[in-house]
Scaffold this motif. Structure first.
Motif, short mmCIF file in Angstrom:
data_model
loop_
_atom_site.label_atom_id
_atom_site.label_comp_id
_atom_site.label_asym_id
_atom_site.label_seq_id
_atom_site.Cartn_x
_atom_site.Cartn_y
_atom_site.Cartn_z
N ALA A 179 -96.96 -34.34 20.08
CA ALA A 179 -96.87 -32.87 19.90
C ALA A 179 -96.82 -32.14 21.23
N VAL A 180 -97.26 -32.77 22.31
CA VAL A 180 -97.44 -32.07 23.57
C VAL A 180 -96.54 -32.67 24.65
N TYR A 181 -95.82 -31.80 25.33
CA TYR A 181 -94.92 -32.20 26.41
C TYR A 181 -95.59 -31.94 27.75
N PRO A 182 -95.15 -32.60 28.80
CA PRO A 182 -94.03 -33.55 28.86
C PRO A 182 -94.34 -34.96 28.35
N LEU A 198 -92.35 -49.10 22.13
CA LEU A 198 -93.19 -49.50 20.98
C LEU A 198 -94.23 -48.43 20.75
N GLU A 199 -94.42 -48.05 19.49
CA GLU A 199 -95.47 -47.07 19.14
C GLU A 199 -96.53 -47.75 18.28
N LEU A 200 -97.79 -47.56 18.67
CA LEU A 200 -98.93 -48.03 17.87
C LEU A 200 -99.73 -46.79 17.50
N ASN A 201 -99.70 -46.40 16.23
CA ASN A 201 -100.33 -45.16 15.81
C ASN A 201 -100.81 -45.28 14.37
N LEU A 202 -101.82 -44.47 14.02
CA LEU A 202 -102.36 -44.56 12.65
C LEU A 202 -101.27 -44.32 11.61
N GLU A 203 -100.36 -43.38 11.95
CA GLU A 203 -99.29 -43.01 11.00
C GLU A 203 -98.08 -42.58 11.81
N MET A 206 -94.69 -37.39 15.58
CA MET A 206 -93.52 -36.51 15.70
C MET A 206 -92.42 -37.20 16.50
N GLY A 207 -92.78 -38.29 17.19
CA GLY A 207 -91.78 -38.97 18.01
C GLY A 207 -91.38 -40.34 17.48
N SER A 208 -91.88 -40.72 16.30
CA SER A 208 -91.66 -42.10 15.82
C SER A 208 -90.19 -42.50 15.82
N ARG A 209 -89.33 -41.53 15.52
CA ARG A 209 -87.91 -41.89 15.35
C ARG A 209 -87.29 -42.35 16.67
N PHE A 211 -88.71 -44.45 18.81
CA PHE A 211 -89.19 -45.76 19.26
C PHE A 211 -88.36 -46.89 18.65
N HIS A 212 -88.12 -47.95 19.43
CA HIS A 212 -87.44 -49.14 18.86
C HIS A 212 -88.29 -49.71 17.74
N GLU A 213 -89.62 -49.71 17.93
CA GLU A 213 -90.52 -50.23 16.90
C GLU A 213 -91.76 -49.33 16.79
N SER A 214 -92.22 -49.08 15.57
CA SER A 214 -93.40 -48.24 15.35
C SER A 214 -94.29 -48.94 14.35
N ARG A 215 -95.53 -49.30 14.81
CA ARG A 215 -96.48 -49.99 13.92
C ARG A 215 -97.60 -49.00 13.54
N HIS A 216 -97.98 -49.00 12.30
CA HIS A 216 -98.96 -48.01 11.83
C HIS A 216 -100.26 -48.69 11.40
N GLY A 217 -101.37 -48.14 11.87
CA GLY A 217 -102.69 -48.67 11.55
C GLY A 217 -103.67 -48.19 12.60
#
Ligand code: BV8
Length: 228
Positions: A179-182, A198-203, A206-209, A211-217
């Motif tokens: 949500a916050v830049y930069p 790679l994104e590791l996030n609970l859900e 706003m930037g998930s799209r 990332f090459h890969e996004s894992r949720h947990g």
């Protein structure tokens, strides 16, 4: 990670959530209790310094009662054992990465562990309160503010961050809403330079799209799994 040598890791409030530190935008998060405009801008500090100093005194006190979690511990292990370049760029003002044993940490939004004197521009380690307008240890002025980057202020060491991103083979974002830049733009910078992301996030964030890969947990599960 055999073909990976240089790693940049961005962390946000989600990496400290399971240590009991409020995030900003989750239900009941910090910003729900306080409007950003009221507590995290230079204008807010000029308008109502007591409100801002109280907000940060409260958070500084709370952070000191919390402990690093398994995500901080796993990142510290990675830092200690990693053969290449590694930089943990954190948006967080807590010191849980350091208390877990990480050394290559950069606080782009400052740290709750320092006070910044607006009279002599020095930064001093600080664990007490600021609401009682203590005197600056260097110049004795009663002009101390939290050493955190507010909205509209320049984050710390941006050149160093962009250089690390350019040289990275992998960019990992952990526990941030994007949500916050930069900071939220780092993933696009990385992709523009053909860095794996790679994104590791609970859900989804706003930037998930981007990332090459996004894992949720939860970070305490995803981060040790990724590091091991
Ligand atoms: C600046 C202060 C000029 C310390 C903070 C475009 C380009 C540049 C700037 C802007 C731009 N557009 C707008 C701007 C202006 C502004 C901005 O971004 N506004 C937003 C609201 C649109 N940015 C600025 O003003 C910045 N300065 O731009 O200067 C400049 C320009 C270019 C280059 C250089 C300089 C300054 C921003 C810093 C503001 N200060 N904090 C403090 O009080 O802590 S921001 C604040 O938000 C914190 O630092 C926090 O870290 C940060 C981001 O929040 P998150 O960490 O992501 O936390 P959040 O609650 O949002 O999300 C938590 C996530 O964790 C969630 O996704 C959740 O699902 C997940 N999670 C929860 N639990 C878990 C979990 N994940 C895993 N496990 C769990 N258990």
């Amino acid at each position: 990670m055999a073909d990976i040598r240089n790693i940049v890791i961005l962390t946000g409030a989600g990496v400290s959530a399971e240590s009991g530190i409020d995030t900003f935008r989750d239900a009941g998060g910090l910003w729900e209790q306080h409007r950003v405009e009221d507590v995290a801008t230079p204008e807010a500090f000029a308008r109502d310094p007591d409100l801002v100093l109280n907000f940060y005194d409260m958070r500084r006190e709370a952070i000191q009662t919390k402990q690093p979690n398994a995500a901080h511990d796993a990142l510290a292990r990675l830092d200690a054992g990693w053969h290449g370049d590694l930089l943990i760029v954190t948006q967080n003002v807590d010191d849980l990465h350091e208390r877990a044993g990480a050394h290559r940490v950069l606080h782009m939004h400052g740290t709750h562990l320092n006070a910044w004197c607006t009279a002599c521009d020095t930064r001093t380690p600080w664990t007490g309160t600021l609401i009682d307008r203590p005197h600056c240890p260097s110049c004795d002025a009663q002009a101390l503010r939290p050493d955190v980057v507010w909205f509209g202020e320049m984050p710390y060491e941006m050149d160093r961050i962009y250089t690390a991103l350019r040289q990275a083979d992998l960019f990992v974002s952990i526990g941030t809403s994007g949500a916050v830049y930069p900071a939220a733009g780092f993933v696009q910078e990385a992709r523009d330079m053909r860095v794996r992301t790679l994104e590791l996030n609970l859900e989804a964030s706003m930037g998930s799209r981007w990332f090459h890969e996004s894992r949720h947990g939860p970070a305490t599960q995803l981060v040790p799994q990724w590091v091991e």
